[in-house]
Enzyme design. Structure first.
Site, short mmCIF file in Angstrom:
data_model
loop_
_atom_site.label_atom_id
_atom_site.label_comp_id
_atom_site.label_asym_id
_atom_site.label_seq_id
_atom_site.Cartn_x
_atom_site.Cartn_y
_atom_site.Cartn_z
N LYS A 192 49.78 -27.25 -4.74
CA LYS A 192 51.10 -27.21 -5.55
C LYS A 192 52.32 -26.09 -4.85
O LYS A 192 51.97 -25.00 -4.52
CB LYS A 192 50.81 -26.92 -6.85
CG LYS A 192 52.26 -27.11 -7.86
CD LYS A 192 51.75 -27.06 -9.44
CE LYS A 192 52.90 -27.19 -10.33
NZ LYS A 192 52.42 -26.89 -11.80
N SER B 143 53.58 -31.14 -14.64
CA SER B 143 54.46 -30.63 -13.51
C SER B 143 53.70 -30.66 -12.17
O SER B 143 54.38 -31.04 -11.28
CB SER B 143 55.08 -29.24 -13.40
OG SER B 143 54.14 -28.37 -13.63
N SER C 223 50.18 -29.28 -17.37
CA SER C 223 50.68 -29.67 -15.99
C SER C 223 49.68 -30.07 -15.09
O SER C 223 49.89 -30.27 -14.05
CB SER C 223 51.62 -28.68 -15.51
OG SER C 223 52.63 -28.89 -15.87
N1 GLN Z 1 55.48 -30.03 -19.44
C1 GLN Z 1 55.38 -28.78 -19.91
C2 GLN Z 1 56.54 -27.91 -19.63
O1 GLN Z 1 57.38 -28.37 -19.18
C3 GLN Z 1 53.99 -28.06 -19.31
C4 GLN Z 1 54.30 -27.40 -18.02
C5 GLN Z 1 53.30 -27.04 -17.22
O2 GLN Z 1 52.18 -26.69 -17.67
N2 GLN Z 1 53.64 -26.10 -16.25
O3 GLN Z 1 56.71 -26.67 -20.13
#
Ligand code: GLN
Length: 473
Positions: free
Chosen positions: A74, A149, A173
């Site tokens: 990532k 994400s 994410s």
């Molecule tokens: N979708 C969640 C957020 O926007 C989790 C994001 C993540 O785990 N990095 O905060």
């Protein structure tokens, strides 16, 4: 070939790491234009690393458990000298001066870092549509999102751009995109995997974890990246139990709880609920006992998370000031330069979180918002600990729905935030959880079942995951 098979063949000298890498590079070349899953493909470095692995094999040395296995990173994981964007304009062109501990671990085990995967800007989002470099598309249907994400990492494994990938999970994410792309994704116990070299979003929640096409492959990578690191003060000093050796031990006599609030909650699609219940039935048939359990405080998880995560983000993202990293937009004085840089460099979701977090932390509001959210966090952890007195693992959906269409949830932030309602509680408690595919919904898109376990009980969680994987339609 899966990751285990690649490593075995490379170690035995049956295939070369170079051949393996060339095969994946060709697949990426053919498919990444449409999917936009990778922001950067490190062809030369990957070939050089593969040649080193092959040289080790030729010299009679063992390159390690990931011998010749390509691993996608990532793009919030640092590699010395390699452009790292976090999906943001504000870091454009930034080359980290150091390498993340997990990346070093992969390389030391003979793995080949293959490229940097797309993500929501600074890992804030659930669809990878918040990337400054365009959205990633779901390999099963390119009109749909891959989740986020870590959408790029999940899409890479689903599209066979790499057998393994690393992501980060702050509120879901890794698990949510794994579910939406039909692959396995794991959020380890907070502190099991070093965060050194992961660009921080919300430091008390962030955790790095693996994606694989199978539970066994994900276990292989988790065991490689787990372990104490003195460069991350929150990393757990105790010796950890690896997950791979006990994968096939089955679930006889294990006590499995199905989380009522998350499985039967309003927003959960019927087919997703049916998948969780079918997975529970499969575990029962394999010798586990099943009961329904209640975690009442989890209903406040989303609200608490959207105070705590933005609060920590507002502090972590203060460092992007136009002086030390990437982008700078000049101004008549320092304050004007800072302001213009941040205005031009951050996208709308990141700005929203910085404002939310700054507000939640301001004098006069701190206790009402941030302090209260922290107390909710304690209640959620207590709920989990109480339920784990009678259960070894828990089950729930990973995502309330299958993959949605691009653009479907971008109009209203709350709609997007709801995507993580099932995954967020675990991050608040710091416990491990993973997503395992369970067939497809009516739209032919993958469904994921979430398996949750107490702190450091990954080995049990993976045994359950193996049985679920084998039983899945
Ligand atoms: N979708 C969640 C957020 O926007 C989790 C994001 C993540 O785990 N990095 O905060």
């Amino acid at each position: 070939m899966n990751a285990i098979e690649i490593a075995a063949s490379v170690r035995a000298g049956e295939v070369s790491a170079r051949e393996v890498v060339e095969g994946y590079l060709a697949t990426i070349d053919a498919g990444n234009g449409e999917l936009n899953a990778l922001l950067l493909v490190g062809e030369q470095a990957a070939r050089a690393a593969a040649d080193e692995v092959d040289a080790a094999v030729a010299a009679g040395n063992d390159p390690g458990p990931l011998a010749g296995v390509p691993v996608v990173l990532k793009d919030n994981l640092c590699q010395r000298g390699v452009v790292t964007t976090c999906g943001s304009r504000i870091l454009e062109g930034w080359r980290p001066p150091y390498t993340a501990t997990v990346v070093d671990a992969v390389t030391r085990a003979g793995g080949i870092p293959l490229g940097k995967a797309n993500l929501d800007e600074f890992a804030m989002g659930s669809s990878t549509e918040n990337s400054a470099f365009g959205p990633t598309r779901n390999p099963h249907d390119s009109t749909r999102v891959p989740g986020g994400s870590s959408g790029g990492s999940a899409a890479c494994v689903a599209a066979k751009f790499a057998p393994l990938a690393l992501g980060s999970d702050t509120g879901g994410s890794i698990r949510q995109p794994a579910a939406l792309c039909g692959v396995v994704g794991v959020k380890p116990t907070y502190g099991r995997v070093s965060r050194y070299g992961l660009v921080a979003f919300a430091s008390s929640l962030d955790q790095i974890g693996p994606f694989g096409a199978s539970v066994t492959d994900a276990a292989l990578l988790l065991d490689v990246i787990s372990g104490h690191d003195r460069r991350d003060s929150t990393s757990i000093p105790e010796t950890l139990t690896p997950v791979s050796p006990t994968l096939e031990n089955g679930v006889a006599k294990l006590r499995v709880g199905v989380i009522d609030e998350l499985t039967n909650g309003g927003g959960v699609a019927l087919e997703v609920r049916a998948a969780v219940l079918a997975a529970a039935a499969a575990l029962e048939a394999a010798g586990a006992t099943i009961e329904s359990v209640s975690l009442p405080s989890t209903q406040f998880g989303l609200s608490a998370y959207y105070m705590i995560a933005p609060a920590e983000a507002s502090s972590n993202l203060a460092r992007y000031d136009g002086v030390r990293y990437g982008l700078r937009v000049e101004g008549e004085n320092l304050a004007a330069m800072n302001e213009r840089t941040r205005d031009a460099g951050f996208g709308p979701e990141v700005k929203r979180r910085i404002m939310l977090g700054t507000y939640a932390l301001s004098a006069g509001y701190y206790d009402a918002y941030y302090g209260r959210a922290q107390r909710v966090r304690t209640l959620i952890t207590r709920d989990f600990n109480r339920v784990y007195e009678g259960c070894d693992v828990l089950l729930s959906p990973t995502s309330p729905t299958t993959a949605f269409k691009l653009g479907d949830r971008t109009a209203d932030p709350m709609t997007m935030y709801q995507s993580d309602v099932c995954t967020i509680p675990t991050n608040l408690a710091g416990h491990p959880a993973m997503s395992v595919p369970w067939g497809t919904g009516a739209d032919s898109m993958p469904v994921g079942v979430q398996i949750l376990a107490p702190a450091l009980a990954e080995a049990t969680m993976f045994r359950v995951a193996r049985v679920v994987e084998d039983a899945a339609p």
